[in-house]
Design a protein around this motif. Structure first.
Motif, short mmCIF file in Angstrom:
data_model
loop_
_atom_site.label_atom_id
_atom_site.label_comp_id
_atom_site.label_asym_id
_atom_site.label_seq_id
_atom_site.Cartn_x
_atom_site.Cartn_y
_atom_site.Cartn_z
N ILE A 90 -7.78 -0.30 -5.07
CA ILE A 90 -8.04 -1.37 -6.04
C ILE A 90 -9.52 -1.66 -6.19
O ILE A 90 -9.99 -1.98 -7.26
N SER A 91 -10.29 -1.51 -5.11
CA SER A 91 -11.72 -1.78 -5.21
C SER A 91 -12.43 -0.73 -6.05
O SER A 91 -13.50 -0.99 -6.61
N PHE A 127 -0.42 0.21 -11.08
CA PHE A 127 0.38 -0.97 -10.71
C PHE A 127 1.42 -1.25 -11.80
O PHE A 127 2.58 -1.57 -11.49
N ARG A 132 -9.06 -9.59 -7.94
CA ARG A 132 -7.96 -8.71 -7.57
C ARG A 132 -6.61 -9.30 -7.97
O ARG A 132 -5.71 -8.58 -8.39
N CYS A 168 0.41 -11.00 -2.69
CA CYS A 168 -0.87 -10.33 -2.45
C CYS A 168 -1.43 -10.79 -1.12
O CYS A 168 -1.02 -11.84 -0.60
N LYS A 188 -2.66 1.00 -4.21
CA LYS A 188 -3.16 -0.33 -3.86
C LYS A 188 -4.43 -0.24 -3.01
O LYS A 188 -5.30 -1.11 -3.09
N TRP A 233 -7.34 -11.72 -0.85
CA TRP A 233 -7.65 -11.16 -2.17
C TRP A 233 -8.40 -12.16 -3.03
O TRP A 233 -8.04 -13.34 -3.11
N THR A 281 0.82 -1.20 0.00
CA THR A 281 0.00 0.00 0.00
C THR A 281 0.85 1.26 0.00
O THR A 281 0.61 2.19 -0.77
N VAL A 319 -6.59 1.46 -11.98
CA VAL A 319 -5.63 1.15 -10.94
C VAL A 319 -4.54 0.24 -11.48
O VAL A 319 -3.37 0.34 -11.10
N THR A 320 -4.92 -0.65 -12.42
CA THR A 320 -3.91 -1.56 -12.99
C THR A 320 -2.83 -0.78 -13.74
O THR A 320 -1.69 -1.24 -13.82
N ALA A 368 -5.95 -8.57 -11.45
CA ALA A 368 -5.46 -7.21 -11.69
C ALA A 368 -3.95 -7.17 -11.64
O ALA A 368 -3.29 -6.46 -12.42
#
Length: 860
Positions: free
Chosen positions: A75-76, A93, A126, A118, A72, A122, A13, A89-90, A129
């Motif tokens: 992500i949701s 990342f 996720r 992870c 991170k 998860w 995070t 969000v990807t 992702a």
């Protein structure tokens, strides 16, 4: 001895750590700006480049709105708003992983196969992702290992704390955004199985930072209230920068208090620094950590074991560094935790150890480049072998024959590989920018006039006054007394170019008579409005006028017994309740289609009707298509008919529920809410499959009185239930067509309207007698806002606008407020006095005392 390199990445995070396993079994952390710990921060510049790590943190001071320190944690949400652009969000990342890839290439000459970590909890979505992000960053297919399993391997290998089969270890992973707890058992084959896992998704280092900022804020508010007001609610880039600096100061002080008893905090714009003490940190932390201890006890209880049955309690994650964490866990569980000086590192190295079969060795000091021995067997690469099934088992490496040695890459080839990695991120990101309908664009700093006000041609009365804005055009309509007869009435219309504020017509278009309706329908080519007229025999009819946007001339009139109408594209539909004929006209008022349903003599008439909604409208609410081109009609004999408006074809006909039930159509599905003895039932029918039953869900709410159904997302339908003992307040059930279930309920209090703002929700709720507005994300988590203004109207897929509204042609002063989907609030003007307004995504058009005025809310 292994023949290949392996790259292990822990994308956390707050920080990202990467370790390379060398062919001889040694592990080396990669260095980013001289440190093995890289901030998991991203910054999107004007050119569309995503910067990462400390570069992102440095650039944040230039444009805080383009900075995200903890992707991170988002992500949701699926997307990040960075300045005026929204990215997946990807993509963030992928940018971080691409930075790791470039550093790995610089260190060992090529990009090795990789394993990513992870949280244990998860979902596959996720984890997917992470797979997608790695692919975008140029990685070959990666393996994913859960963080607690990785930590357990570090504990038993690097820390030489053996676990025999049947013994258990608790891993307390306390990161920047979440707390993850798992209890693992050593198995007979040497792997680890997760006995139980849990955690707190709303507790992490960021929450301690927030608590400390609030604590500092109490002092600042007392000494310098204006400074704290700017820090608490920043309105511009400079104030946002100051707020970021304050949070950085508090975070640095928190980290310093792990090593000393007092730490300074410099508050922007304050002449004198403040101080935090270890005692203050402990006092503030204790209630937060009490939750962490309680959750640890709960997870351990799920295994049926007591704390003394654990072989160890291993603390990982940057937030575990706070001395109070180990202290309270020791007090609560009775066992002494193990925590390292750099608790961010064990997960990444542990994942590497889990995938190697070499015996553990003492780790060397971090190095940015490999040794130059020409005989070292580090010039090999190969495919990452398959993993023994079992998501929480140790991954056992099965290596094939090594490939031929590869030459060390020259610098220019390293640069080319790095460029390819960047392009792998940039290309899908660019496509997302072009296609993403839910971008949040910044509002202007203040509301500005566009052109001069256009004076009224006559003094308005207390009848109709309406504004409709469509793209770069606005239609102003108001009724006034006639100049020859003050008891008479006439309708005035004027069209204005919103880009310039100049009128499109030289003068008002005037229509004599009374009975004017407040219903106006506009689109690219359509202007239609209605007037109630008396027909022969005293019956009531409605005359519909069709005007030309360019000239204002009347191109057609139509008379119908139907007062109810709707627009779909440039088509205009009239379908009277209680009648039998549905008529469709084009923008010039020419007939396109009509249907006769039932027979009035037989008592079969139109009971209800509507358009089939189009989710594309969520991205362009100020210029919606108003449906997907289909119309549904329920007749009094309980038959449901669906028609294609343009072709006139019948799409489907079927007897479903009864005329006493509630009907709504959205995204190819028809929803019917049916009252039951206890609660009600939502039945879903597929329009494209001849109204076949697609799903049903029961809602058990005692004495539920359904008011309406409305679309509140691409696959979401919101059902309003009248709140108990209320006349205009509701509870809301949110039905997800993809999940085929109720996914959220707004019933903790009394609520007003629920409206989509792109893929999020604006929810009005009552605080006493006052309505307030709250934005919720796709997971129904409240975004950081709480606005006193009500009546926000979405103007595009990422923002909404609120403005004052008058009544009976009395002007009302008030504020014009912009609202972003991220909860940000922009005060465009606080003293605007208007009669009524309409808005597009860039303009606000209002009746004011001076006349018809256009304002800019943002650049074109």
């Amino acid at each position: 001895m292994p023949a290949d390199y392996l790259l292990s990445v822990d994308l956390g995070t707050s920080h990202t750590v990467a370790v390379v396993v060398w062919p001889d079994g040694r592990t080396r952390p990669l260095l980013f700006d001289g440190s093995p710990v890289m901030p998991s921060a991203v910054f999107l510049d004007q050119a569309g480049t995503i910067h990462t790590g400390k570069d992102a943190e440095r650039l944040a001071s230039t444009a805080p709105e383009r900075f995200e320190p903890n992707p991170k944690q988002r992500i949701s949400d699926g997307t990040l708003l960075l300045g005026d652009r929204e990215i997946p969000v990807t993509a963030a990342f992928a940018a971080i992983l691409a930075r790791v890839a470039r550093t790995a290439v610089e260190s060992v000459g090529h990009l090795p196969n990789a394993v990513l970590t992870c949280p244990a909890a998860w979902s596959e979505q996720r984890r997917a992702a992470l797979h997608d992000a790695a692919a975008q960053a140029g990685y070959r297919p990666v393996k994913i290992l859960t963080e607690p399993v990785a930590a357990a391997h570090y504990y038993t290998s690097r820390l030489a704390q053996p676990l025999t089969p049947g013994q258990a270890l608790a891993v307390f992973d306390f990161g920047g955004g979440t707390l993850d707890i798992a209890v693992l058992e050593r198995r007979g084959d040497g792997s680890f199985g997760v006995l139980a896992d849990g955690g707190l998704h709303d507790l992490g280092g960021l929450d301690f930072d927030a608590a400390l900022v609030a604590h500092i804020g109490e002092t600042v508010r007392q000494r310098e209230p204006e400074i704290w007001k700017r820090l608490e609610q920043p309105s511009g880039a400079s104030e946002m920068r100051n707020r970021r600096e304050l949070w950085d100061e508090v975070r640095a002080a928190k980290e310093m208090l792990s090593r000393s008893s007092v730490a300074p905090v410099t508050v922007p714009d304050m002449a004198q620094s403040l101080h935090l003490t270890r005692g203050e940190l402990d006092q503030i932390s204790r209630p937060l950590l009490a939750r962490a201890v309680g959750e640890t006890q709960r997870v351990l209880g799920l295994t049926g074991r007591r704390p003394e049955h654990l072989t160890g309690l291993f603390l990982v994650g940057g937030s575990s560094r706070m001395p109070m964490v180990a202290k309270m866990l020791h007090e609560g569980l009775g066992i002494a935790p193990t925590v390292l000086e750099q608790p961010e590192l064990p997960v990444s190295e542990g994942a590497a150890l889990a995938l190697t079969s070499t015996a553990p060795v003492t780790p060397p000091a971090p190095m940015a480049t490999p040794p130059q021995s020409p005989t070292a067997p580090h010039m090999h690469s190969g495919s990452l072998p398959p993993v023994t099934p079992g998501s929480d088992q140790t991954m056992q490496l099965r290596r094939g024959e090594p490939e031929k040695p590869k030459r060390r890459l020259r610098p220019k080839w390293i640069a080319i590989i790095a460029a390819v990695a960047v392009l792998a991120v940039a290309l899908p990101l660019g496509w997302w920018w072009l296609t993403n309908p839910y971008k949040q664009r910044p509002f202007a700093e203040e509301l500005t006039e566009v052109g001069a006000a256009i004076p009224f041609a006559a003094e308005g009365n207390s009848g109709v006054y309406e504004v409709r804005v469509w793209d770069d055009k606005a239609l102003f309509a108001y009724t006034a007394a006639t100049s020859s007869n003050q008891d008479g009435e006439e309708m005035h219309l004027r069209a204005v170019d919103t880009a310039t504020g100049e009128p499109l017509w030289d003068e008002d278009k005037v229509f004599p008579g009374d009975g004017w309706e407040d219903k106006f329908y506009v689109s690219d080519d359509l202007i239609a409005f209605s007037q109630e007229v008396e027909a022969s025999g005293g019956a009531v009819e409605y005359r519909y006028y069709f005007l030309d946007w360019k000239t204002g001339e009347t191109v057609n009139t139509r008379t119908s017994s139907g007062r109810d109408a709707a627009r779909s594209g440039d088509l205009f539909v009239i379908a009277p309740y209680g009648g039998t004929v549905i008529e469709v006209f084009d923008a010039d008022g020419a007939p396109v289609a009509d249907w006769t349903l039932g027979d009035e003599e037989d008592g079969v008439t139109i009971a209800s009707w509507g358009l089939v909604g189009n989710p594309d409208d969520l991205g362009k609410p100020s210029t919606p298509s108003n449906g997907d081109g289909r119309l549904w009609v329920l007749t009094s004999d309980n038959m449901l008919h669906v028609y294609d408006l343009e072709s006139g074809d019948t799409v489907a006909e079927k007897e479903l529920e009864t005329v006493d039930d509630r009907y709504f159509a959205w995204n190819g599905l028809l929803y019917v809410a049916v009252d039951k003895e206890s609660g009600y039932e939502i039945n879903v029918y597929d329009i494209d499959k001849d109204l076949a039953r697609a799903a049903e869900v029961s809602v058990d709410v005692e004495d539920a009185e359904i008011e309406t159904m409305t679309a509140c997302g691409e696959a979401l339908i919101c059902v309003a239930e009248l709140a108990p003992e209320a006349t205009s307040a509701y509870h809301w059930q949110v039905y997800d067509a993809d999940a085929e279930e109720i996914v959220h309920t707004f019933d903790d209090g009394e609520f007003g309207g629920v409206d989509p703002i792109g893929d999020r929700l604006m929810v009005e709720y009552y605080e006493g007698d006052d309505l307030r507005t709250q934005v919720y994300d796709k997971n129904f988590k409240a975004v950081e806002n709480n606005l006193a203004e009500e009546g926000f109207e979405a103007v595009d897929g990422g923002s909404a606008l609120s403005w004052p509204e008058g009544g009976t042609f009395l002007s009302t002063p008030g504020s014009v407020i912009g609202l972003g989907r991220d909860g940000s609030r922009t005060a465009l003007r606080t003293d605007l006095e208007v009669f009524t307004c309409g808005a597009s995504d860039t303009r606000l058009a209002c009746f004011t005392a001076e006349g018809m005025q256009v304002y800019a809310i943002r650049d074109e």
